[in-house]
Design a protein around this motif. Structure first.
Motif: not given
Length: 856
Positions: A461-474
């Motif tokens: 999330l950015d500083h405004n609480g908006l999502s920045q994508g979906f990242n699978f863990l290794p």
């Protein structure tokens, strides 16, 4: 500030607390003797006490945060963060109950001594909200580490409140990414009618409603049992599970989640056909409970492959040293050791509560420095605590009348920023922490065959609480998350069907042949128009007839044009009816005019007058007939309620198809031409007008049936045309009234068995349990059959070696073999009843009952 000047609401709360104390306080004992907070022996530093309220029972238990809190106090005192002071806490139990919370707050926080320099609490949402309403009146700042209620954002109500756990409203950002990543468009939220959950689901729906293509629905239930909107009503009676939804978000406390999942197991609503999304802040092993009618194994089956989401301020570099002097890994090791000694399990609250204690320590340290460095501020603080003139104020002199210390603590907490074990700790303007990311977890079996919660992805999330994508863990991916494939979300696929290609080709070929024939007639008439035989047929009128026929043939192309776009299909519907209506009048008008001319010649009321019906008169008649069509169609097109539009309707021939391992549902639909109202009426007017013309033409043809004049060589053919077109018009009217949405599939079902079914039988999800019972019965019979066949084979071998003295044994063997054959017949019957049309009776591994699934 003396109590006499406090607001009336505060005074009423005090009276309430006095009333409740006598009846309840005897049952409520502090928890300090169980989880003590003491200054080390020989420590001469002045103690400063924080009020601490957790919930040891109720809907949400937070006592598992105690090891983290104790560890925070020990590290603060060990590092000397508060020079000259030792920090400790006074612990009380809210029981997650509003009445108990108020009683405990007044008894153990407000009226007990020493005064608390800050308050951390109160254990769950309702306890936190109740204490946050009144803590300000005691000039206390309050910091919650275990509540994520969006209600606390209101600074006008909760003036000096802070929260180290971000609000659950940010979870809507995770859902957006989850839906997008797994290609889901439908989700159903089941919410407890409670502020925390209601506001979270409302934010989710409002966030997704602005994005086209998504369908988020919800069902709510009250915490009261046996009411019309209780959990039993909406779950146990099938109000929710009877819907098309396959993805469910459970916005509720753990006890209600257990009930939903247990019922899901009994109804076989489990993976891979169904997926549940729970809140990630439930305690470890929460599904192992005796409060529901399911065993631990059954609950694990229901929970397997479900998702959990939690607001995650967790630090990214677990080896980085934080402001406490510990790395996250070091903290976790110390915390686990302490939890084991206290017989407590792991909880997310332990980390946010550790940082909450440190947040107070940092703010207290800054306040202590201010008191020492600023004499004016010290004098104001001393006066606010009603100390004698010229007295030096120390923090241990704080009383609940001191507004100066309150505002300075509020200022330091508002501007706070340090690195905690959950990452950077700071608060927004409303006192709520903005999360760094959202953690996505999944329940699945580990290598030891035990159900465990695994971290699979994160949503930054950015500083405004908006999502920045979906990242699978290794090591995680779609394949590891859904080994059997991504579950279907229950969205019914609407497949638009129309005239099949073979029939389309036939229609196009016939229409084109008709157009070519009409053109050929025009050429023929134009070439031989001066010959007497052709001239007597009125070539100009023949041109008009051929033109009208070509317009009619052109309308057939629009009848068979396929489009899945509603706008295009609407245009096709309108063009089709315009071409048909005008083409019919232009093609049939000359026939009617010619027949009238013959009739007029032999039925002239004034035979002495030689009046002839000219070609131009027939042209006027054709224009009038076509103009009436145009007037009707213009009115219908101009009035919105009558205007023809394309409407998508479910096919009655193949209404629904369920296929695939995930039981994907496809509905076959067709576009029909319809209007908001009056569609049948204005079509009746149009057909009635055409029928009236046909009736007039039939009367004229009947009146000239005996005319046999060589000069009128086409009159008998015109009469034949009238009769044939009348029959065709009747067929068109009947087909319109009865086969509007069925004519497309008529050629595949000439007997009408699929077009006019008595009932349409569609297998629904409710039949799945019956199918499973049949499958279990089939397997049992097949196992019995295999065993009996083995016995028969052994007996046959013995019989082959038998002599006359063993005849009795052989006879018994034959009887057993006949029983085996009977069993085989039963298996065949059961299998045929289960799936009469299948080529194989094999059962798909993912449609078996969960009890027979292996751990994944």
């Amino acid at each position: 500030m003396p109590l006499s000047v406090l607001c009336p609401r505060f005074i009423s709360l005090c009276l309430l607390a006095f009333t409740l104390t006598d009846s309840i306080s005897s049952d409520l004992q502090g928890q300090d003797h169980i989880y003590p907070s003491t200054v080390a022996p020989g420590d001469t530093r002045t103690p400063l006490t924080l009020g601490l309220m957790l919930s040891f029972s109720g809907d949400y238990v937070t006592k598992n945060a105690i090891p983290g809190i104790q560890l925070a106090v020990d590290t603060i005192n060990g590092a000397g963060v508060l020079p000259g002071y030792a920090l400790k806490y006074s612990l009380t139990d809210s029981k997650c109950d509003q009445t108990v919370t108020l009683t405990q707050f007044f008894e153990d926080i407000a009226w007990s001594r020493p005064s608390k320099v800050g308050f951390i609490g109160g254990g769950c949402e309702n306890a936190t909200i109740e204490t946050a309403k009144i803590s300000y009146f005691f000039n206390l700042t309050q910091l919650s580490c275990d509540s994520s209620t969006p209600e606390a954002e209101d600074r006008t109500r909760f003036k000096r409140y802070f929260q180290t756990l971000p609000n659950d409203v940010y979870l809507s950002q995770a859902f957006l990414q989850i839906l997008n990543t797994f290609n889901w468009t439908k989700l159903h939220a089941i919410e407890l009618e409670y502020g925390l959950f209601v506001q979270t689901v409302d934010r989710l729906i409002s966030s997704v409603s602005t994005i086209p293509g998504y369908n988020i629905t919800s069902s709510s239930f009250s915490g009261t049992y046996h009411t019309t909107n209780s959990l039993s009503s909406i779950i146990l009676k099938g109000t929710v599970f009877g819907t098309e939804s396959r993805i469910f978000y459970l916005a509720m406390y753990v006890n209600d989640t257990l009930r939903v999942l247990c019922e899901a197991y009994h109804q076989n609503k489990v993976y891979p056909l169904y997926v549940f999304i729970t809140l990630g802040w439930y305690t470890d092993g929460w599904w192992d409970s005796s409060t529901v009618n399911c065993t631990r194994h059954q609950m694990e089956i229901a929970l397997n492959r479900s998702l959990a989401i939690t607001l995650d301020p967790q630090i990214k570099d677990t080896n980085m040293t934080t402001s406490s002097g510990l790395s996250y890994n070091q903290y976790k090791a110390l915390r686990n050791s302490r939890a084991a000694a206290l017989n407590l399990s792991s909880s997310q609250d332990e980390e946010t509560c550790f940082d909450a204690v440190w947040a107070y320590a940092v703010a207290l340290n800054q306040t202590i420095q201010d008191l020492r460095a600023d004499p004016a501020f010290n004098r104001l603080a001393a006066a606010a605590s009603h100390l004698p003139p010229n007295s030096i104020f120390y923090l241990e002199n704080f009383t609940y009348a001191n507004t100066v210390i309150l505002e300075r603590m509020y200022q330091h907490l508002s501007n706070l920023s340090f690195i905690g074990v959950t990452g950077n700790v700071s608060f927004g303007p409303n006192g709520i922490r903005v999360p760094a990311q959202i953690r996505i977890q999944q329940y699945r079996y580990n290598s030891s065959g035990k159900l465990q919660k695994f971290d699979i992805a994160s949503v930054p999330l950015d500083h405004n609480g908006l999502s920045q994508g979906f990242n699978f863990l290794p090591g995680e991916s779609l394949d590891t998350t859904w080994p059997a494939g991504v579950p279907h979300d229950g969205t019914i696929v609407k497949k638009t069907i129309g005239i099949e290609l073979p029939l389309t080709v036939v229609l196009y070929v016939l229409a084109m042949a008709g157009i070519i024939l009409a053109i050929s007639c025009v050429v023929f008439v134009a070439v031989y128009r001066n010959r007497k035989f052709i001239h007597l047929t009125s070539p100009n009128i023949n041109y008009i007839t051929c033109g009208g026929c070509m317009v009619l043939y052109t309308s057939i192309f629009f009848l068979a044009i396929q489009s899945t776009d509603e706008t295009i299909t609407t245009a096709i519907c309108n063009v089709r009816i315009w071409l048909w209506a005008i083409g019919y009048s232009v093609a049939f008008g000359p026939v009617l005019g010619k027949m009238y001319r013959v009739y007029y010649i032999f039925n002239n009321p004034k035979p002495n007058k030689k009046r002839v019906v000219k070609d131009w008169m027939i042209g006027v008649l054709i224009s009038v007939l076509a103009s009436i069509d145009v007037i009707i169609l213009v009115i219908v097109t101009a009035v919105p309620e009558l205007r023809t539009t394309a409407v998508l309707k479910q096919s009655t021939e193949y209404p629904q198809i369920v296929s695939g391992a995930f039981h994907d549902t496809t509905i076959n639909c067709i576009f029909i031409c319809d209007s908001q109202k009056g569609y049948t009426i204005w079509h009746g007017v149009l057909f009635g007008y055409k029928g009236l013309i046909q009736v007039v033409a039939i009367l004229l043809a009947f009146g000239t049936r005996k005319v046999k004049v060589k000069g009128l060589n086409d009159s008998k053919y015109i009469a034949a045309i009238i009769y044939v077109t009348s029959i065709c018009l009747v067929v068109v009217i009947i087909s319109f009234a009865t086969l509007r949405d069925k004519v497309y599939v008529l050629y595949k079902d000439p007997l009408g068995e699929k077009i006019f079914p008595a009932t349409v039988v569609v297998q629904t999800e409710s039949d799945h349990g019956k199918v499973l019972k049949l499958e279990r019965r089939i397997q049992e019979l097949q196992q019995q059959l295999a065993q009996e066949h083995q016995v028969c084979e052994e007996m046959r071998q013995l019989c082959s070696q038998a002599n006359s003295t063993e005849a009795i044994v052989c006879e018994e063997m034959r009887q057993l073999c006949s029983q085996a054959n009977s069993t085989e017949a039963i298996v065949h019957c059961e299998t045929s009843e289960h799936n009469p049309d299948s080529q194989s009776n094999a059962v798909h591994p993912y449609t078996q009952h969960p009890d027979r699934e292996t751990a994944m």
